[in-house]
Design a protein around this motif. Sequence first.
Motif, PDB file in Angstrom:
ATOM      1  N   LEU A   1       0.863  -1.273   0.099  1.00  0.00           N
ATOM      2  CA  LEU A   1      -0.014   0.056   0.037  1.00  0.00           C
ATOM      3  C   LEU A   1       0.792   1.267   0.062  1.00  0.00           C
ATOM      4  O   LEU A   1       0.647   2.191  -0.888  1.00  0.00           O
ATOM      5  CB  LEU A   1      -0.943   0.072   1.279  1.00  0.00           C
ATOM      6  CG  LEU A   1      -2.177  -1.004   1.119  1.00  0.00           C
ATOM      7  CD1 LEU A   1      -2.728  -1.147   2.656  1.00  0.00           C
ATOM      8  CD2 LEU A   1      -2.920  -0.478  -0.094  1.00  0.00           C
ATOM      9  N   ARG A   2       1.933   1.337   0.781  1.00  0.00           N
ATOM     10  CA  ARG A   2       2.817   2.426   0.906  1.00  0.00           C
ATOM     11  C   ARG A   2       3.641   2.742  -0.470  1.00  0.00           C
ATOM     12  O   ARG A   2       3.532   3.770  -0.937  1.00  0.00           O
ATOM     13  CB  ARG A   2       3.976   2.145   2.010  1.00  0.00           C
ATOM     14  CG  ARG A   2       4.825   3.451   2.233  1.00  0.00           C
ATOM     15  CD  ARG A   2       4.416   4.677   2.147  1.00  0.00           C
ATOM     16  NE  ARG A   2       3.454   4.654   3.538  1.00  0.00           N
ATOM     17  CZ  ARG A   2       3.060   5.755   3.868  1.00  0.00           C
ATOM     18  NH1 ARG A   2       3.385   7.047   3.554  1.00  0.00           N
ATOM     19  NH2 ARG A   2       2.394   5.907   5.083  1.00  0.00           N
TER      20      ARG A   2
ATOM     21  N   ILE B   1       7.018   5.512 -15.037  1.00  0.00           N
ATOM     22  CA  ILE B   1       6.085   5.817 -13.933  1.00  0.00           C
ATOM     23  C   ILE B   1       4.889   5.154 -13.858  1.00  0.00           C
ATOM     24  O   ILE B   1       4.435   4.408 -13.223  1.00  0.00           O
ATOM     25  CB  ILE B   1       6.128   7.292 -13.932  1.00  0.00           C
ATOM     26  CG1 ILE B   1       7.324   7.907 -13.431  1.00  0.00           C
ATOM     27  CG2 ILE B   1       5.090   7.805 -12.905  1.00  0.00           C
ATOM     28  CD1 ILE B   1       7.371   9.521 -13.364  1.00  0.00           C
ATOM     29  N   LYS B   2       4.223   5.264 -15.426  1.00  0.00           N
ATOM     30  CA  LYS B   2       2.850   4.867 -15.521  1.00  0.00           C
ATOM     31  C   LYS B   2       2.947   3.090 -15.193  1.00  0.00           C
ATOM     32  O   LYS B   2       2.098   2.741 -14.584  1.00  0.00           O
ATOM     33  CB  LYS B   2       2.413   4.949 -16.889  1.00  0.00           C
ATOM     34  CG  LYS B   2       1.175   4.324 -17.430  1.00  0.00           C
ATOM     35  CD  LYS B   2      -0.078   4.870 -17.082  1.00  0.00           C
ATOM     36  CE  LYS B   2      -0.328   6.229 -17.600  1.00  0.00           C
ATOM     37  NZ  LYS B   2      -1.499   6.850 -17.106  1.00  0.00           N
ATOM     38  N   GLU B   3       3.869   2.311 -15.824  1.00  0.00           N
ATOM     39  CA  GLU B   3       4.019   0.999 -15.572  1.00  0.00           C
ATOM     40  C   GLU B   3       4.007   0.609 -13.996  1.00  0.00           C
ATOM     41  O   GLU B   3       3.404  -0.213 -13.668  1.00  0.00           O
ATOM     42  CB  GLU B   3       5.386   0.468 -16.347  1.00  0.00           C
ATOM     43  CG  GLU B   3       5.075   0.347 -17.984  1.00  0.00           C
ATOM     44  CD  GLU B   3       6.105  -0.069 -18.726  1.00  0.00           C
ATOM     45  OE1 GLU B   3       7.288  -0.164 -17.898  1.00  0.00           O
ATOM     46  OE2 GLU B   3       5.961  -0.287 -19.698  1.00  0.00           O
ATOM     47  N   LYS B   4       4.947   1.271 -13.167  1.00  0.00           N
ATOM     48  CA  LYS B   4       5.157   1.027 -11.775  1.00  0.00           C
ATOM     49  C   LYS B   4       3.779   1.421 -11.089  1.00  0.00           C
ATOM     50  O   LYS B   4       3.510   0.775  -9.995  1.00  0.00           O
ATOM     51  CB  LYS B   4       6.385   2.142 -11.204  1.00  0.00           C
ATOM     52  CG  LYS B   4       7.652   1.077 -11.499  1.00  0.00           C
ATOM     53  CD  LYS B   4       7.739  -0.106 -10.838  1.00  0.00           C
ATOM     54  CE  LYS B   4       9.102  -0.574 -10.814  1.00  0.00           C
ATOM     55  NZ  LYS B   4       9.062  -2.078 -10.161  1.00  0.00           N
TER      56      LYS B   4
ATOM     57  N   SER C   1       1.829  -1.582  -9.131  1.00  0.00           N
ATOM     58  CA  SER C   1       1.781  -1.457  -7.779  1.00  0.00           C
ATOM     59  C   SER C   1       0.456  -1.570  -7.458  1.00  0.00           C
ATOM     60  O   SER C   1      -0.035  -1.913  -6.120  1.00  0.00           O
ATOM     61  CB  SER C   1       2.545  -0.203  -7.049  1.00  0.00           C
ATOM     62  OG  SER C   1       1.891   1.056  -7.755  1.00  0.00           O
ATOM     63  N   GLN C   2      -0.343  -0.691  -8.192  1.00  0.00           N
ATOM     64  CA  GLN C   2      -2.006  -0.831  -8.014  1.00  0.00           C
ATOM     65  C   GLN C   2      -2.445  -2.216  -7.857  1.00  0.00           C
ATOM     66  O   GLN C   2      -3.223  -2.632  -6.910  1.00  0.00           O
ATOM     67  CB  GLN C   2      -2.963   0.028  -8.866  1.00  0.00           C
ATOM     68  CG  GLN C   2      -4.036   0.028  -8.414  1.00  0.00           C
ATOM     69  CD  GLN C   2      -4.837   0.874  -9.784  1.00  0.00           C
ATOM     70  OE1 GLN C   2      -4.509   0.431 -10.895  1.00  0.00           O
ATOM     71  NE2 GLN C   2      -5.545   1.825  -9.355  1.00  0.00           N
ATOM     72  N   LYS C   3      -1.973  -2.928  -8.769  1.00  0.00           N
ATOM     73  CA  LYS C   3      -2.482  -4.514  -8.861  1.00  0.00           C
ATOM     74  C   LYS C   3      -2.104  -5.134  -7.534  1.00  0.00           C
ATOM     75  O   LYS C   3      -2.642  -5.869  -7.011  1.00  0.00           O
ATOM     76  CB  LYS C   3      -1.987  -5.094 -10.018  1.00  0.00           C
ATOM     77  CG  LYS C   3      -2.387  -6.276 -10.233  1.00  0.00           C
ATOM     78  CD  LYS C   3      -1.778  -6.958 -11.471  1.00  0.00           C
ATOM     79  CE  LYS C   3      -2.481  -8.228 -11.922  1.00  0.00           C
ATOM     80  NZ  LYS C   3      -2.129  -8.910 -13.242  1.00  0.00           N
TER      81      LYS C   3
ATOM     82  N   LEU D   1      -9.421   0.698  -3.148  1.00  0.00           N
ATOM     83  CA  LEU D   1      -8.454  -0.753  -3.464  1.00  0.00           C
ATOM     84  C   LEU D   1      -9.041  -2.026  -2.853  1.00  0.00           C
ATOM     85  O   LEU D   1      -8.536  -3.057  -2.908  1.00  0.00           O
ATOM     86  CB  LEU D   1      -6.999  -0.592  -2.886  1.00  0.00           C
ATOM     87  CG  LEU D   1      -6.077   0.585  -3.519  1.00  0.00           C
ATOM     88  CD1 LEU D   1      -4.621   0.822  -2.578  1.00  0.00           C
ATOM     89  CD2 LEU D   1      -5.948   0.323  -5.065  1.00  0.00           C
ATOM     90  N   PHE D   2     -10.084  -1.793  -1.918  1.00  0.00           N
ATOM     91  CA  PHE D   2     -10.758  -2.737  -1.237  1.00  0.00           C
ATOM     92  C   PHE D   2     -11.849  -3.471  -1.921  1.00  0.00           C
ATOM     93  O   PHE D   2     -12.713  -2.682  -2.480  1.00  0.00           O
ATOM     94  CB  PHE D   2     -11.004  -2.427   0.164  1.00  0.00           C
ATOM     95  CG  PHE D   2      -9.815  -1.875   0.990  1.00  0.00           C
ATOM     96  CD1 PHE D   2      -8.669  -2.303   0.772  1.00  0.00           C
ATOM     97  CD2 PHE D   2     -10.020  -1.293   2.223  1.00  0.00           C
ATOM     98  CE1 PHE D   2      -7.386  -1.943   1.423  1.00  0.00           C
ATOM     99  CE2 PHE D   2      -9.169  -0.858   3.074  1.00  0.00           C
ATOM    100  CZ  PHE D   2      -7.904  -1.088   2.649  1.00  0.00           C
TER     101      PHE D   2
END
Length: 386
Positions: free
Chosen positions: A146-147, A166-169, A173-175, A208-209
Amino acid sequence: MKKKILFIIFLIFLYGCSYFQVKDAIKEAENGNYVVSLNNLLEILKEKNDDRRALDAFEIIYPEAEKKYYDELDVSREWDIVRYTKALLNLLRIQDIYYKLPENSKNSIAIIEPPVKERDGIKKELAQSFYTLGIGSRDVTYEEKLRAYGYFSQAEQYNIENRKDIKEKYLSSQKKALGKFLLDFKGEKSLVLQLKEGIKSNLSKYPLFSLGNKSNYNLKLDVDISEIKYLPPRVTTESGIDSYTERVIKRVLERVVETKIINGQSVQVERVVPVDKEVEVEIYYRYFIHTKKTSMEYYISHNLYEKNSTPISSEKKKIIYEDSVSWTEYYPLSPFIGARPFRFPISEGEKYVLSKEVLKEKVIELGNNHLDMILNRLDSNRIIAW
């Protein structure tokens, strides 16, 4: 800075109306809270574009803030990325405040408008700084994921160059940060059903939940409802004696001297006659204070952990809602002579507490709030509140 602030205070006394608002803004600036200070002045100028005190304060505080944050950038650039990023954010924030000023206010202060090119440069630096922070952070536990997502989402927010890395990370990370909850509630059925429905509804508030199932989840939340108690309405009474002074009309006997003519001579005769007279009397009475109380309580225990059993949080909390009412009755200590005293206290009628059904709704609401707090606390890991 102190000489300039004293000059502003002089102007505040000289003009008048928004004294306290400008004074508070100056105090925030003296404490180093420049963003808060300038925001306060902005609110004043939105209401009154030509407020001289606010304009003079803005004209002095803005350059001080700008210098402060540029100095921060210089001293932290090579060795403290967090401090450096915070300075960039604050610099962009005060520039945003300037751009929000009414046009009349901008034209009345001697501040050079921050160039768009400079602002774009700050945004690019922010994107890179948050990207670097994200790359350097661990993402093993769910809270760490999450961080990391928090850093990369900030990097994406300022990604005006539309950088692919940046877009890919950000997307990856969101996934990783998506939380699918498997819920396991135990305890008294009527409470469990409503609390479970409540947390299902609350999950939708968090981006995200979501609700998972036994074959697709990464977070497990076990909740146990126990030790349910309902205290029916009960009344306790305390009594005492009190008094007050009241002026009343009272018939009293008074001695009067009258002059009569007896056998041709003037003779004074004394006699007692009844007279209506306003007097002060002490009215004593007994009071009974009745207090009725009822309550419902239970314990809610939770254990939140990852699918691989990594613990996140655990707690047992007492949930209680109590309702109480009071009313007072008054009785004279001795029978009234004549009419009831005008100011004698009036007894109150019996009052009633919440029913068992309403109490249950209240404790369920408190339980829902507690469970939502658990979700909120977990979600806060992605919030970069700088």
